[in-house]
Scaffold this active site. Structure first.
Site, PDB file in Angstrom:
ATOM      1  N   HIS A 114       0.879  -0.811   0.135  1.00 31.76           N
ATOM      2  CA  HIS A 114       0.316   0.368   0.053  1.00 31.76           C
ATOM      3  C   HIS A 114       0.652   1.107   0.079  1.00 31.76           C
ATOM      4  O   HIS A 114       2.326   1.152   0.552  1.00 31.76           O
ATOM      5  CB  HIS A 114      -0.887  -0.068   1.055  1.00 31.76           C
ATOM      6  CG  HIS A 114      -2.121   1.091   1.490  1.00 31.76           C
ATOM      7  ND1 HIS A 114      -2.142   2.063   1.585  1.00 31.76           N
ATOM      8  CD2 HIS A 114      -3.047   1.354   1.176  1.00 31.76           C
ATOM      9  CE1 HIS A 114      -2.916   2.697   1.267  1.00 31.76           C
ATOM     10  NE2 HIS A 114      -3.725   2.378   1.093  1.00 31.76           N
ATOM     11  N   ASP A 194       3.102  -3.742   8.340  1.00 31.10           N
ATOM     12  CA  ASP A 194       1.577  -3.385   8.391  1.00 31.10           C
ATOM     13  C   ASP A 194       1.232  -4.055   8.624  1.00 31.10           C
ATOM     14  O   ASP A 194       0.479  -5.085   7.558  1.00 31.10           O
ATOM     15  CB  ASP A 194       2.041  -2.878   7.121  1.00 31.10           C
ATOM     16  CG  ASP A 194       0.681  -1.864   6.124  1.00 31.10           C
ATOM     17  OD1 ASP A 194      -0.175  -2.169   7.194  1.00 31.10           O
ATOM     18  OD2 ASP A 194       0.171  -1.711   5.425  1.00 31.10           O
ATOM     19  N   GLN A 197      -4.096  -5.029   7.338  1.00 32.52           N
ATOM     20  CA  GLN A 197      -5.185  -5.776   6.821  1.00 32.52           C
ATOM     21  C   GLN A 197      -4.892  -7.472   7.008  1.00 32.52           C
ATOM     22  O   GLN A 197      -5.635  -8.754   7.652  1.00 32.52           O
ATOM     23  CB  GLN A 197      -4.993  -6.566   5.421  1.00 32.52           C
ATOM     24  CG  GLN A 197      -4.910  -5.077   4.236  1.00 32.52           C
ATOM     25  CD  GLN A 197      -6.681  -4.592   4.528  1.00 32.52           C
ATOM     26  OE1 GLN A 197      -7.128  -5.616   4.407  1.00 32.52           O
ATOM     27  NE2 GLN A 197      -6.382  -3.808   3.693  1.00 32.52           N
ATOM     28  N   LYS A 220     -10.466  -0.188  10.818  1.00 36.60           N
ATOM     29  CA  LYS A 220     -11.069  -1.569   9.723  1.00 36.60           C
ATOM     30  C   LYS A 220     -10.597  -2.433  10.569  1.00 36.60           C
ATOM     31  O   LYS A 220     -10.878  -3.758  10.449  1.00 36.60           O
ATOM     32  CB  LYS A 220      -9.468  -2.055   9.029  1.00 36.60           C
ATOM     33  CG  LYS A 220      -9.496  -1.161   8.044  1.00 36.60           C
ATOM     34  CD  LYS A 220      -7.994  -1.420   6.817  1.00 36.60           C
ATOM     35  CE  LYS A 220      -7.088  -0.139   6.232  1.00 36.60           C
ATOM     36  NZ  LYS A 220      -7.683  -0.051   5.293  1.00 36.60           N
ATOM     37  N   CYS A 361      -4.738   2.135  -3.695  1.00 32.18           N
ATOM     38  CA  CYS A 361      -3.003   2.373  -3.109  1.00 32.18           C
ATOM     39  C   CYS A 361      -1.845   1.941  -3.182  1.00 32.18           C
ATOM     40  O   CYS A 361      -1.208   1.949  -2.625  1.00 32.18           O
ATOM     41  CB  CYS A 361      -3.081   2.992  -1.737  1.00 32.18           C
ATOM     42  SG  CYS A 361      -4.076   4.188  -1.554  1.00 32.18           S
TER      43      CYS A 361
HETATM   44  C1  LIG Z   1      -2.497  -2.910   3.490  1.00 32.05           C
HETATM   45  C2  LIG Z   1      -2.607  -1.344   3.644  1.00 32.05           C
HETATM   46  N1  LIG Z   1      -1.193  -0.273   4.745  1.00 32.05           N
HETATM   47  C3  LIG Z   1      -1.892   0.758   4.773  1.00 32.05           C
HETATM   48  C4  LIG Z   1      -3.093   0.714   5.152  1.00 32.05           C
HETATM   49  C5  LIG Z   1      -2.943   2.498   5.131  1.00 32.05           C
HETATM   50  O1  LIG Z   1      -4.222   2.223   6.397  1.00 32.05           O
HETATM   51  P1  LIG Z   1      -5.039   3.754   7.174  1.00 32.05           P
HETATM   52  O2  LIG Z   1      -5.857   4.550   6.135  1.00 32.05           O
HETATM   53  O3  LIG Z   1      -5.300   3.349   8.219  1.00 32.05           O
HETATM   54  O4  LIG Z   1      -4.025   5.042   7.148  1.00 32.05           O
HETATM   55  C6  LIG Z   1      -4.330   0.035   4.519  1.00 32.05           C
HETATM   56  C7  LIG Z   1      -5.731   0.579   4.336  1.00 32.05           C
HETATM   57  O5  LIG Z   1      -6.288   0.623   3.425  1.00 32.05           O
HETATM   58  C8  LIG Z   1      -3.979  -0.936   3.891  1.00 32.05           C
HETATM   59  O6  LIG Z   1      -4.566  -1.669   2.940  1.00 32.05           O
END
Ligand SMILES: Cc1ncc(COP(=O)(O)O)c(C=O)c1O
Length: 404
Positions: A114, A194, A197, A220, A361
């Protein structure tokens, strides 16, 4: 399996509930979370951590409670390892910009990140001269351990950080974090996961994984929007610079000097999203009563239905392995001849099916593979049922046959 939980989510009650399948973006909120937000504003709308009056004390206690619950949920060593942030993006930026770097320090990411776990490292490359390198996945997007080991060996002593998403929002594929961490640590590198998910969908035990940092999105996890979290090993947090200094972040200050507060306060500068922090506790209470392994299996079962229903539709292909058990609750579909945004709009208008369309993204992956319009992504959660995913499959099938 979780059918009794549907009634906890107000947007799923009523005669025509949507088939909400955009959970990889943001999840629905149970009534208990909504009530907690409401309670803050109607009963104790004060400032936690500072004011000692009744409102302030009630908020401070409740925020501490939420931090404890989150710490237990992730098996943190102490609740002080849990930092409340705005979102996972903020957490990753806090890690990337809070550590000290030298020119040539190598940071490895995967090729399926992402933007939130790519752009901060690109920024450090541009501004501070770190060496960001991408580890290629197998052609089916699964993790390539050999390529990773080779990248670690090639980086040698310069390897300082491995920053990877536990589960990809592009495709739902999980990577073997514990094994990756072992290799990274053998090379003396830190591991920042990260978990945006993974934490909503499976048991994530930061000590069992032996990682150094974990970023996640509370929005989420049935929690409020505008809330994320960062877990870090305490001794690392103690040596991390805050990227937002000011109120709350110091023990004391003079005209010439600031004495930093201990974690987590050092990283929570400025007046916080108190209703969000309090409602985080309610969200974690909600998830803690569930068997997270069963949540994961439930999502895979729904994904099997989606996969079976769409895999042979003309011009469509699923990103990642065909086996749904390797993609959790995510079914991300490339469409040769149909515009993803239009199909997403039609799905909602025709049948109340809500999915995500576009590049999610993960522009880098789509640019590299030559799919500029992105994909159509359906992502399931605990409250989805067979009816939801069948509605998705049937409506998509009709759209594809009508428009192709
Ligand atoms: C794998 C992953 N990393 C980071 C993010 C960013 O998350 P946030 O919107 O809480 O900043 C997302 C959001 O969809 C994501 O799916």
């Amino acid at each position: 399996m979780f059918s009794q939980h549907r009634e906890d989510f107000p947007t799923l009650s009523g005669e025509h509930p949507p088939a909400y399948l955009d959970n990889a973006c943001v999840t629905l909120k149970p009534q208990s979370v909504i009530d907690t937000i409401h309670r803050y504003y109607t009963e104790t709308p004060g400032c936690g951590g500072r004011s000692v009056h009744r409102y302030g004390t009630a908020v401070s206690k409740s925020v501490a409670d939420s931090r404890n619950k989150l710490g237990q949920f992730l098996n943190a060593g102490t609740p002080n390892e849990i930092v409340f942030t705005r979102n996972a993006t903020h957490s990753i930026n806090q890690i990337a910009h809070g550590l000290s770097w030298e020119k040539g320090d190598v940071v490895l990411t995967s090729d399926r990140e992402h933007n939130s776990n790519l752009v901060p490292w690109l920024q450090l490359e541009q501004e501070q001269g770190i060496d960001h390198r991408v580890v290629a996945s197998h052609p089916d997007n699964t993790f390539d351990m050999e390529a990773f080991e080779a990248a670690c060996a090639a980086a040698g002593n310069s390897l300082k950080m491995v920053a990877m998403s536990h589960v990809g929002n592009l495709d739902g594929i999980e990577i073997p974090i514990a094994e990756i961490t072992k290799v990274a640590h053998d090379h003396g590198a830190l591991v920042a996961v990260d978990g945006a998910q993974s934490t909503p969908h499976m048991n994530v035990d930061v000590q069992a994984l032996d990682i150094d940092f974990l970023s996640f999105s509370i929005h989420k996890m049935c929690g409020p929007s505008g809330m994320g979290g960062l877990w870090g090993r305490y001794e690392l947090l103690e040596n991390l610079r805050t990227i937002q200094s000011g109120g709350q972040t110091v023990q004391t200050s003079s005209y010439t000097e600031a004495t930093w507060a201990a974690p987590p306060a050092r990283f929570e500068g400025g007046l916080g999203n108190f209703s969000g922090m309090m409602a985080t506790g309610a969200a974690i209470d909600y998830l803690s009563q569930l068997d997270m392994n069963a949540v994961h299996e439930h999502e895979i079962a729904l994904n099997r239905i989606m996969t079976k229903g769409v895999k042979d539709l003309p011009g469509l292909s699923i990103i990642g392995p065909e086996d749904a058990s390797k993609r959790g609750g995510i079914c991300s579909i490339l469409m040769d001849n149909l515009p993803a945004h239009d199909v997403a709009l039609l799905l909602d208008e025709a049948a109340g099916v809500m999915v995500r369309s576009g590049q999610h993204c993960v522009h880098s992956w789509f640019a590299d593979r030559g799919h500029p319009q992105g994909s159509l992504r359906a992502s399931a959660y605990l409250y989805n049922n067979e009816e939801d995913v069948r509605r998705f499959v049937d409506t998509l099938t009709e759209i594809v046959h009508t428009l192709s």
